[in-house]
Design an enzyme around this catalytic site. Sequence first.
Site, PDB file in Angstrom:
ATOM      1  N   GLY A   1       0.835  -1.205   0.000  1.00  0.00           N
ATOM      2  CA  GLY A   1       0.000   0.000   0.000  1.00  0.00           C
ATOM      3  C   GLY A   1       0.861   1.243   0.000  1.00  0.00           C
ATOM      4  O   GLY A   1       1.744   1.396   0.855  1.00  0.00           O
TER       5      GLY A   1
ATOM      6  N   GLY B   1       1.192   3.813   4.642  1.00  0.00           N
ATOM      7  CA  GLY B   1       2.333   3.059   4.130  1.00  0.00           C
ATOM      8  C   GLY B   1       3.534   3.940   3.843  1.00  0.00           C
ATOM      9  O   GLY B   1       4.673   3.607   4.201  1.00  0.00           O
TER      10      GLY B   1
ATOM     11  N   PHE C   1     -14.781  21.293  12.666  1.00  0.00           N
ATOM     12  CA  PHE C   1     -15.143  20.043  12.006  1.00  0.00           C
ATOM     13  C   PHE C   1     -16.141  19.298  12.880  1.00  0.00           C
ATOM     14  O   PHE C   1     -16.165  19.479  14.103  1.00  0.00           O
ATOM     15  CB  PHE C   1     -13.885  19.184  11.759  1.00  0.00           C
ATOM     16  CG  PHE C   1     -13.662  18.859  10.306  1.00  0.00           C
ATOM     17  CD1 PHE C   1     -13.293  19.853   9.418  1.00  0.00           C
ATOM     18  CD2 PHE C   1     -13.817  17.571   9.829  1.00  0.00           C
ATOM     19  CE1 PHE C   1     -13.077  19.567   8.074  1.00  0.00           C
ATOM     20  CE2 PHE C   1     -13.609  17.265   8.497  1.00  0.00           C
ATOM     21  CZ  PHE C   1     -13.236  18.271   7.611  1.00  0.00           C
TER      22      PHE C   1
ATOM     23  N   GLN D   1     -18.785   3.749   8.001  1.00  0.00           N
ATOM     24  CA  GLN D   1     -19.234   5.140   8.041  1.00  0.00           C
ATOM     25  C   GLN D   1     -19.834   5.566   6.704  1.00  0.00           C
ATOM     26  O   GLN D   1     -19.203   5.417   5.660  1.00  0.00           O
ATOM     27  CB  GLN D   1     -18.065   6.066   8.365  1.00  0.00           C
ATOM     28  CG  GLN D   1     -18.499   7.528   8.462  1.00  0.00           C
ATOM     29  CD  GLN D   1     -17.441   8.388   9.124  1.00  0.00           C
ATOM     30  OE1 GLN D   1     -16.538   8.882   8.460  1.00  0.00           O
ATOM     31  NE2 GLN D   1     -17.536   8.556  10.428  1.00  0.00           N
TER      32      GLN D   1
ATOM     33  N   HIS E   1     -20.799   8.816   4.859  1.00  0.00           N
ATOM     34  CA  HIS E   1     -20.589  10.257   4.931  1.00  0.00           C
ATOM     35  C   HIS E   1     -21.894  10.948   4.542  1.00  0.00           C
ATOM     36  O   HIS E   1     -22.536  10.564   3.569  1.00  0.00           O
ATOM     37  CB  HIS E   1     -19.461  10.675   3.977  1.00  0.00           C
ATOM     38  CG  HIS E   1     -18.935  12.048   4.225  1.00  0.00           C
ATOM     39  ND1 HIS E   1     -19.663  13.185   3.930  1.00  0.00           N
ATOM     40  CD2 HIS E   1     -17.767  12.482   4.750  1.00  0.00           C
ATOM     41  CE1 HIS E   1     -18.949  14.254   4.267  1.00  0.00           C
ATOM     42  NE2 HIS E   1     -17.790  13.850   4.764  1.00  0.00           N
TER      43      HIS E   1
ATOM     44  N   LEU F   1     -17.505  12.573  -2.837  1.00  0.00           N
ATOM     45  CA  LEU F   1     -17.595  13.298  -1.573  1.00  0.00           C
ATOM     46  C   LEU F   1     -17.637  14.805  -1.761  1.00  0.00           C
ATOM     47  O   LEU F   1     -16.882  15.368  -2.538  1.00  0.00           O
ATOM     48  CB  LEU F   1     -16.373  12.940  -0.723  1.00  0.00           C
ATOM     49  CG  LEU F   1     -16.465  13.354   0.744  1.00  0.00           C
ATOM     50  CD1 LEU F   1     -17.527  12.533   1.441  1.00  0.00           C
ATOM     51  CD2 LEU F   1     -15.116  13.140   1.413  1.00  0.00           C
TER      52      LEU F   1
ATOM     53  N   GLU G   1     -16.639  17.552   4.446  1.00  0.00           N
ATOM     54  CA  GLU G   1     -17.184  18.141   5.671  1.00  0.00           C
ATOM     55  C   GLU G   1     -16.645  19.552   5.890  1.00  0.00           C
ATOM     56  O   GLU G   1     -17.232  20.354   6.603  1.00  0.00           O
ATOM     57  CB  GLU G   1     -16.821  17.244   6.856  1.00  0.00           C
ATOM     58  CG  GLU G   1     -17.545  17.577   8.125  1.00  0.00           C
ATOM     59  CD  GLU G   1     -17.459  16.429   9.118  1.00  0.00           C
ATOM     60  OE1 GLU G   1     -17.153  16.702  10.281  1.00  0.00           O
ATOM     61  OE2 GLU G   1     -17.711  15.277   8.730  1.00  0.00           O
TER      62      GLU G   1
ATOM     63  N   ARG H   1     -20.779  12.331  12.040  1.00  0.00           N
ATOM     64  CA  ARG H   1     -21.265  11.862  10.743  1.00  0.00           C
ATOM     65  C   ARG H   1     -22.383  10.832  10.847  1.00  0.00           C
ATOM     66  O   ARG H   1     -23.292  10.818  10.009  1.00  0.00           O
ATOM     67  CB  ARG H   1     -20.097  11.292   9.930  1.00  0.00           C
ATOM     68  CG  ARG H   1     -19.140  12.379   9.488  1.00  0.00           C
ATOM     69  CD  ARG H   1     -17.920  11.823   8.808  1.00  0.00           C
ATOM     70  NE  ARG H   1     -17.074  12.926   8.344  1.00  0.00           N
ATOM     71  CZ  ARG H   1     -15.900  12.759   7.779  1.00  0.00           C
ATOM     72  NH1 ARG H   1     -15.415  11.542   7.604  1.00  0.00           N
ATOM     73  NH2 ARG H   1     -15.190  13.798   7.378  1.00  0.00           N
TER      74      ARG H   1
ATOM     75  N   HIS I   1     -18.324   5.607   2.987  1.00  0.00           N
ATOM     76  CA  HIS I   1     -17.142   6.470   2.991  1.00  0.00           C
ATOM     77  C   HIS I   1     -15.926   5.876   3.673  1.00  0.00           C
ATOM     78  O   HIS I   1     -14.818   5.973   3.170  1.00  0.00           O
ATOM     79  CB  HIS I   1     -17.522   7.791   3.676  1.00  0.00           C
ATOM     80  CG  HIS I   1     -16.389   8.759   3.807  1.00  0.00           C
ATOM     81  ND1 HIS I   1     -15.705   9.256   2.706  1.00  0.00           N
ATOM     82  CD2 HIS I   1     -15.813   9.333   4.897  1.00  0.00           C
ATOM     83  CE1 HIS I   1     -14.773  10.102   3.118  1.00  0.00           C
ATOM     84  NE2 HIS I   1     -14.797  10.156   4.438  1.00  0.00           N
TER      85      HIS I   1
ATOM     86  N   ARG J   1     -16.118   7.410  13.271  1.00  0.00           N
ATOM     87  CA  ARG J   1     -14.940   8.266  13.172  1.00  0.00           C
ATOM     88  C   ARG J   1     -15.332   9.731  13.064  1.00  0.00           C
ATOM     89  O   ARG J   1     -16.251  10.086  12.327  1.00  0.00           O
ATOM     90  CB  ARG J   1     -14.103   7.884  11.940  1.00  0.00           C
ATOM     91  CG  ARG J   1     -12.927   8.818  11.717  1.00  0.00           C
ATOM     92  CD  ARG J   1     -12.069   8.357  10.565  1.00  0.00           C
ATOM     93  NE  ARG J   1     -12.650   8.544   9.255  1.00  0.00           N
ATOM     94  CZ  ARG J   1     -12.705   9.699   8.599  1.00  0.00           C
ATOM     95  NH1 ARG J   1     -12.276  10.827   9.166  1.00  0.00           N
ATOM     96  NH2 ARG J   1     -13.224   9.757   7.388  1.00  0.00           N
TER      97      ARG J   1
ATOM     98  N   SER K   1      -8.920  10.721  10.378  1.00  0.00           N
ATOM     99  CA  SER K   1      -8.396   9.588   9.588  1.00  0.00           C
ATOM    100  C   SER K   1      -7.001   9.880   9.049  1.00  0.00           C
ATOM    101  O   SER K   1      -6.109   9.032   9.125  1.00  0.00           O
ATOM    102  CB  SER K   1      -9.347   9.225   8.447  1.00  0.00           C
ATOM    103  OG  SER K   1      -9.517  10.312   7.571  1.00  0.00           O
TER     104      SER K   1
END
Length: 575
Positions: free
Chosen positions: A10, A15, A118, A231, A233, A243, A246, A277, A348, A389, A394
Amino acid sequence: MLEHDVIIVGGGLAGSRAAVEIARKNPSLNVAVVAKTHPIRSHSVAAQGGIAASLQNVDPEDSWKAHAFDTVKGSDYLADQDAVEILAKEAPDVIIDLEHLGVLFSRLPDGRIAQRAFGGHSHNRTCYAADKTGHAILHELVNNLRRYGVHIYQEWYVMRLILEDGQAKGVVMYHILDGEIVVLRAKAVMFATGGYGRVFNTTSNDYASTGDGLAMAAMVGLPLQDMEFVQFHPTGLYPAGVLISEAVRGEGAYLINSDGDRFMANYAPSRMELAPRDITSRAITLEISAGRGINMDGTAGGPFIYLDLRHMGREKIMSRVPFAWEEAHRLLGIDAVNKPMPVRPTAHYSMGGIPTNTDGRVWASADSLVDGLFAAGECACVSVHGANRLGSNSLLECVVYGRRTGAAIAEFVEGRKLPDIEEEPYIQEAREQIQGLLDRSGEYRIDFLRQQFQDTMTEHCGVFRSQNVMQEGLEKLKQLQEQYQEVYLDDKGKLWNTEIIEALELRSIIVVGETILSSALSRQESRGAHSREDFLQRNDEQFLRHTLAYYSLAGIDISYRPVAVTMFEPQERKY
C-alpha cells in the site's frame, strides 16, 4: 525470489509514512512499497477536509485531552482509549513534522497553520490545505520515499500473504503490466491497503478501494475487528456519490430539506450541521424517508437534500473549498455560488479492519500476536475510531500510526534474518488461480456480479439495519458467492489484463462483505454507525466490546475482545 528487509503493501498515507520512518530510523534497511496503483493514485490523495491536532493556533482553550474526549465520545465509547491518547498527544508533533517535510498547509494571516471547525470536535483544531489536504500530504511523502531510497513496486497486485507457523514471511504478487508472478520475502510485512468502500454501490471511495488487505488477512485465518461499523458520509454528491467534504459545513454551509428548513436543529441542536457523521447521515436518511427529500426539479419527495453554500459568497467558497465547487460544477453543471448542491449519504470509511496493538502489530486472536506482521491506516483497527470516526481524524491516524508502526518495524527487524520460503508451491498456486480465471467459460460478467453484490450490501446493510433484512442479505450473498465460480473474462491475454485484477478484487469484496454483514447481525444494539431498527439502544452491558470475525468458506465465526477504557467512563452521547 525477490527480497527486502521490509515489505509495505500500500502506497498511501500510512504506508508511505511508515516507509519514511523506517528509513529515518535505520537508513541501512532495504524497504519496499508495493502498490496496485502508482502511490500518488492511492485513495489518500482524495482526502479533502483536513487533519486534526490541538495546535491551539485558533483556539487557545484546546488541548490533547479535549481532542481525546471528543474522539472517544464520537466513537460512541467503543474506541480503545490508550490508542486515542497516543493519537491526540502525538497530533501536534506530527503536523509540525509534516510541515518540515514540505507540506503546504493553509495559513493564518500571521503565518501560522490555519485551523477550522469540524463535525464532532468541540474546538477549531482541523489543519488543512484548502480542501485538498490528502493531496498535499501524500505528494510530499511520496517525494520523500524517493529521497530516502525506498524501492517502489508500482502497479503490482498482491495476491496473498505468506503466513507459515504464525510468522508472516512475505507476499505473492502479480505484475499487472505483463502477468509476471513473484514471491517477495521479508523480515517484516506491513499492510496499509486502505478501505473497502467498493463493497457498496454508492461510495466516495475510488475504484481501488476493494479491501484486498483485509481479505488476504481473513483468508489466512486472521480475525477482522469491528467490521459492522461502516461510516456513511452525510454529503455524497447525488447521483455520483463522490464526496463533498465536511470542510464545506465547517466553513458554514447549511443542510436544508424540501421545506427549506435547517433540519439538523431537530437532531443535534447544539452542533447543527457539525454533528458527528453517523448522526447527520441518519438525520438525512430520515428526512428523505419522511418525504422531505428533494427531486431534481426542486419538488418534494425526492432522494436527496440540499447542501446550501449560497450565503457564504463566491470569495469564501473559491478560497476555502474550491475543490467542492469544482466537483459539483464538473459532474452536475451546478455553480454552488448560486445553486445548492444535491447530496445524500455515501459509503465512505471503514472503522473496522485488521486488529493491531498500538505499535501496529497484528493480533492473531484476542491475546496473541502474529510474528512479523504489521498494519496501519484504514485497513487496520487499532480502534481510535470505535463505532464512528470524527472527520479529520483519519489522516491523523494514518500519520501517527504510520510513524509509530514504522518505528516499531525498524526495531523489530534489527538482527533478524530473512525467513525461509519454498517459493515454487506459491508460484504454482498463483499461476493456477490466474489460468483458472482465464480458462473459465462461465455465464456471468464480472461487472454484473459485482453490481449485484454491491446492491445487496447497500440494500441490506446500509444506514439503518434489522435482523430480517440482514439475514435476507446474507442469504443473497451466499448465492452470489456460488455464482463467482461462474464468472468469465473476455480478455484472455496476460498483458495489462485489468479483468484479472477486477476478478481478484471481486473475491476481496465478497470476503469483506460477508464479514461486515455477519458482524452486524451479531451486534444486537445500536452504537455509532451501526444503527438497528430492532435494537434501538446502545447496550454497554453486552456489547461494550470489539467484534472479532474469523472467515472461512463454511461461514463467519464471531468472538469478542474487551475495549480499553482508561480515561473516560461511557456515558450517554448527546450533541
